[in-house]
Design a protein around this motif. Structure first.
Motif, PDB file in Angstrom:
ATOM      1  N   ASP B  10       0.815  -1.222   0.000  1.00  0.00           N
ATOM      2  CA  ASP B  10       0.000   0.000   0.000  1.00  0.00           C
ATOM      3  C   ASP B  10       0.848   1.271   0.000  1.00  0.00           C
ATOM      4  O   ASP B  10       0.503   2.265  -0.637  1.00  0.00           O
ATOM      5  N   ILE B  13       1.641   3.236  -3.259  1.00  0.00           N
ATOM      6  CA  ILE B  13       0.664   3.975  -4.076  1.00  0.00           C
ATOM      7  C   ILE B  13       1.259   5.357  -4.361  1.00  0.00           C
ATOM      8  O   ILE B  13       1.775   6.008  -3.452  1.00  0.00           O
ATOM      9  N   ASN B  72      -6.336   6.834   1.055  1.00  0.00           N
ATOM     10  CA  ASN B  72      -6.918   5.827   1.958  1.00  0.00           C
ATOM     11  C   ASN B  72      -7.934   4.944   1.241  1.00  0.00           C
ATOM     12  O   ASN B  72      -7.992   3.744   1.477  1.00  0.00           O
ATOM     13  N   ILE B  73      -8.730   5.538   0.364  1.00  0.00           N
ATOM     14  CA  ILE B  73      -9.707   4.730  -0.392  1.00  0.00           C
ATOM     15  C   ILE B  73      -8.997   3.954  -1.505  1.00  0.00           C
ATOM     16  O   ILE B  73      -9.295   2.778  -1.736  1.00  0.00           O
ATOM     17  N   SER B  75      -6.337   2.608  -1.347  1.00  0.00           N
ATOM     18  CA  SER B  75      -5.670   1.425  -0.778  1.00  0.00           C
ATOM     19  C   SER B  75      -6.620   0.236  -0.631  1.00  0.00           C
ATOM     20  O   SER B  75      -6.178  -0.866  -0.307  1.00  0.00           O
ATOM     21  N   LEU B  76      -7.921   0.429  -0.888  1.00  0.00           N
ATOM     22  CA  LEU B  76      -8.835  -0.720  -0.913  1.00  0.00           C
ATOM     23  C   LEU B  76      -8.503  -1.665  -2.075  1.00  0.00           C
ATOM     24  O   LEU B  76      -8.854  -2.835  -2.041  1.00  0.00           O
ATOM     25  N   TRP B  77      -7.869  -1.136  -3.134  1.00  0.00           N
ATOM     26  CA  TRP B  77      -7.489  -2.035  -4.239  1.00  0.00           C
ATOM     27  C   TRP B  77      -6.139  -1.691  -4.871  1.00  0.00           C
ATOM     28  O   TRP B  77      -5.560  -2.499  -5.577  1.00  0.00           O
ATOM     29  N   ARG B  78      -5.624  -0.505  -4.641  1.00  0.00           N
ATOM     30  CA  ARG B  78      -4.356  -0.111  -5.224  1.00  0.00           C
ATOM     31  C   ARG B  78      -3.199  -0.420  -4.275  1.00  0.00           C
ATOM     32  O   ARG B  78      -3.432  -0.478  -3.068  1.00  0.00           O
ATOM     33  N   PRO B  79      -1.963  -0.570  -4.706  1.00  0.00           N
ATOM     34  CA  PRO B  79      -1.549  -0.723  -6.102  1.00  0.00           C
ATOM     35  C   PRO B  79      -2.154  -1.987  -6.719  1.00  0.00           C
ATOM     36  O   PRO B  79      -2.255  -3.004  -6.044  1.00  0.00           O
ATOM     37  N   GLY B 104      -9.127  -4.592 -12.885  1.00  0.00           N
ATOM     38  CA  GLY B 104     -10.400  -5.196 -12.477  1.00  0.00           C
ATOM     39  C   GLY B 104     -10.478  -5.512 -10.994  1.00  0.00           C
ATOM     40  O   GLY B 104     -11.522  -5.944 -10.505  1.00  0.00           O
ATOM     41  N   SER B 106     -10.531  -3.400  -8.583  1.00  0.00           N
ATOM     42  CA  SER B 106     -11.292  -2.408  -7.808  1.00  0.00           C
ATOM     43  C   SER B 106     -12.670  -2.971  -7.477  1.00  0.00           C
ATOM     44  O   SER B 106     -13.172  -3.833  -8.205  1.00  0.00           O
ATOM     45  N   PRO B 107     -13.300  -2.485  -6.397  1.00  0.00           N
ATOM     46  CA  PRO B 107     -14.621  -3.030  -6.038  1.00  0.00           C
ATOM     47  C   PRO B 107     -15.644  -2.889  -7.167  1.00  0.00           C
ATOM     48  O   PRO B 107     -16.547  -3.718  -7.282  1.00  0.00           O
ATOM     49  N   GLY B 109     -14.814  -3.087 -10.286  1.00  0.00           N
ATOM     50  CA  GLY B 109     -14.385  -4.000 -11.347  1.00  0.00           C
ATOM     51  C   GLY B 109     -13.704  -3.368 -12.537  1.00  0.00           C
ATOM     52  O   GLY B 109     -13.492  -4.042 -13.548  1.00  0.00           O
TER      53      GLY B 109
END
Lengths: 450, 450
Positions: B10, B13, B72-73, B75-79, B104, B106-107, B109
């Motif tokens: 994370d 990023i 912070n958001i 980091s839910l899917w990145r990197p 794909g 990311s929440p 998609g």
């Protein structure tokens, strides 16, 4: 910046699976032949499974090497990330820390390929050309289709007729990966033809589809059968989930007080929890909770006794918590959790009080799923949402008690292909259903006495 | 064991977005007011955008800080992971190395939340309460819905009527994230009411939905508008894709010879390629290829001139390659690539020969998607499959020439919610369509002369 997840490089994929049979205080009683009622031997299973998987099924060796070819495919999505649910914690106002392992990153969208890949590998290695299997809503069938294309195996999936018609997306995914999908009952097996003769519009059931797939495998020399949960070798393969999680917890310097998994056949719960359960068996403080739907309350309301694995009574008898093998679950949406029994490993450990269990109604489960989607982003599979509901309840208990606690659950899959169930929930169309105690007792009376 | 992907923790990023306007040899000509035909100023946009985004839209500063709240958001899917396509390479028998960045994860998609999240953040910061936006098949609408729930903003999505009816899954995802979705044309705007009066069953179009969303935003003080591609600030936000990729290529000691992205409005191509294009502008050998559908051949057959961004002619005129703003694309499945023009940044760079372009028919694109699914596992979004087709062609060219080459493409999203298009392809129901040259010339004759 807040760090949200722990990722590991490909080289940290575990090189061995963990076999809890090496550490269980009591091993499950042996499976019995459905005819003779004598313990089954490897030869009884060799018509439909390759010897490598039969050996894993009965092994008590603690660590079993993962083949290089399997590791190479695992690396398409493994190691999967471990998340800290900062935003869910804040929404709940809990002092507890909540972590989840996310298995929805696999190409099939769930933890199921952790076992479909090695199953395909060992079958290919044994010279098998084709796999026959069954699927309800399609999670397992699509994972097997993916595994088939990875190892050049043909895959035939018997898909419960009503799902085939009403839920085409997972069927299309299977076909995209090259599998052949038949609505079950089908005209391609004796069993299927018999049912179709009596009722051409039969909606099918998972039990029927299993019977068709087993018959297909048993009656073709080049074909084997594959199962997506329940069996020991399946749970063995799923141990990669828990093994990776242990490394990830080490990296953040934490360790769970409670581990939560939804429980249908038991492979998702066993996969995430068994590597930690080894520590508990060795004296560590730790709770493991199986979450099941109140419409199919196997552990919470079933009886611990020998029962068949399938509806028709063709498989070996296994020592399990069961609702009776002719249990007919109502049509709830969490399709993967509708099995009448559970893995004999999970059942034995529950019997020995190393695992707890809790059951929830589906509206509470979907409420939890919505709260999770709106805080953590990911829309979970309805099965996985059972574990979320369990985690939220533990977090709220910690809040009441004003106690720090580390809660860990397995988010076994995403819900992109289950959105119709979300629409029903949002429209207020979902109803709770408690499977009646009296029906369970009646069904259990009919079981063979062993 | 073969390593398949490069993951970053994370903390890697990027902390700043890259703005190619700092490095372009020629900046795009200024957007013009649709009425006065004079360059638009920030105040012309302030009715529907917050000042922070307007500043980014016109900034020529090379690096722009990403706010902590956005990181912070992210980091839910990145990197997001960078993959080496070992199995696709082997299937093609190419000496080329193929890499892809997978957005794909990311929440929602796809890559779209890279910009919906900062757009929601800046609007929230400016005191805005609600976002109005449009969506075709739903990729952008669902990304905006996700962003809304993350920052506590209400989101109203005008969804093209025919998609609303025929493709309910992305609508349900939006509702799961708490957004309100109206089929467009709707009775909630003057423009929508006018159309419904003439034709109550109007199937809608993206152009109409844009007009409704803009009207909604312009006529409510607490509401702003958000766009998912085309604009400079959108492409700025997407630069995280390319910036992460550069770090990941460094880690494996490689660098692309060719970068490929599909191109609808240009944000996905710009996002992955612009950070590398900086190196090309500074002298590095590198090709960048935009892949578009032959049914909407903006760069390959359009003209470089001023045109409106929307169908109704209410937006500023921008200097773009265009097919004419009343272009009516046929109903192909790759919904996100049906815009009549492209980002002015992509167009200027194409005009200056820093970017190449190629167009493919959809059956070739789906053939590539199937080959990719059956080797790499992931079922791609049809839009992303255009980039796959481009990468496969480059890899086969390298094979013919017997040349080593490093090919890199952006896999901008998964196809779980596009499986109906796969079913049509597998059933042989998809047809190719070349948008006729004569129709383009006719449409362009009608454009205003500036």
């Amino acid at each position: 910046m807040q760090e949200t997840k722990v990722v590991l490089p490909d080289r940290e994929i575990p090189r061995q699976w963990y076999n809890i049979m090496a550490d269980m205080p009591n091993l499950p009683k042996p499976p019995l032949h459905p005819g003779t009622k004598q313990p089954v031997g490897p030869q009884d299973l060799s018509a439909i499974f390759p010897m490598a998987l039969i050996e894993q099924e009965v092994s008590t060796q603690r660590w079993i090497d993962i083949p290089e070819e399997v590791l190479n495919i695992y690396s398409l999505w493994r190691p999967s990330p471990l998340y800290r649910a900062h935003r869910l914690e804040a929404a709940l106002g809990t002092p507890a820390k909540i972590y989840y392992k996310y298995e929805g990153v696999s190409p099939a969208g769930s933890h199921k390929p952790n076992t479909s890949i090695p199953q395909a590998f060992y079958n290919k290695q044994a010279g098998v050309k084709r796999i026959a299997t069954e699927t309800g809503a399609g999670q397992w069938g699509s994972s097997m289709a993916l595994a088939g294309t990875m190892f050049g195996l043909d895959v035939t999936v018997y898909m419960v007729n009503i799902s085939y018609k009403q839920k085409p997306y997972r069927r299309i995914a299977m076909e995209t990966w090259g599998a052949t999908v038949h609505p079950s009952p089908s005209p391609f097996t004796n069993y299927g033809r018999k049912i179709l003769e009596m009722d051409p519009d039969n909606p099918g059931s998972l039990g029927m589809a299993i019977s068709e797939a087993v018959e297909d495998a048993a009656s073709h020399d080049d074909t084997n059968y594959a199962l997506g949960s329940v069996l020991n070798h399946v749970i063995l393969h799923q141990s990669v989930i828990g093994l990776e999680s242990k490394k990830q917890f080490e990296l953040v310097g934490d360790y769970p007080d409670v581990i939560i998994g939804c429980c249908g056949g038991g492979s998702n719960l066993g996969g995430v929890a068994f590597p930690f359960l080894q520590d508990k068996i060795n004296g560590k403080q730790l709770r493991v909770i199986a979450v099941e739907p109140s419409s199919c309350p196997t552990l919470t309301k079933g009886e611990f006794r020998y029962d068949f694995g399938d509806t028709a009574g063709m498989t070996p008898l296994m020592m399990m918590y069961t609702l009776g093998h002719d249990f007919m679950p109502p049509g709830i949406h969490a399709g993967g959790l509708r099995y009448h029994a559970d893995s004999q490993l999970v059942c034995q450990l529950y019997h020995d009080k190393l695992i707890e269990a809790v059951a929830y109604g589906q509206t509470a489960v979907f409420e939890a799923a919505i709260q999770f989607s709106r805080t953590e982003g990911i829309i979970p599979a309805p099965e996985s949402a059972h574990a979320i509901k369990g985690a939220i309840d533990e977090a709220l208990k910690a809040k009441e008690e004003g106690r720090q606690k580390t809660i860990f659950f397995n988010l076994s899959g995403h819900g992109y292909l289950d959105l119709a169930a979300y629409a029903d929930y949002l429209a207020g169309k979902l109803e709770d259903y408690e499977y009646p105690e009296t029906m369970i007792r009646e069904a259990l009376k009919k079981l063979p006495v062993v």
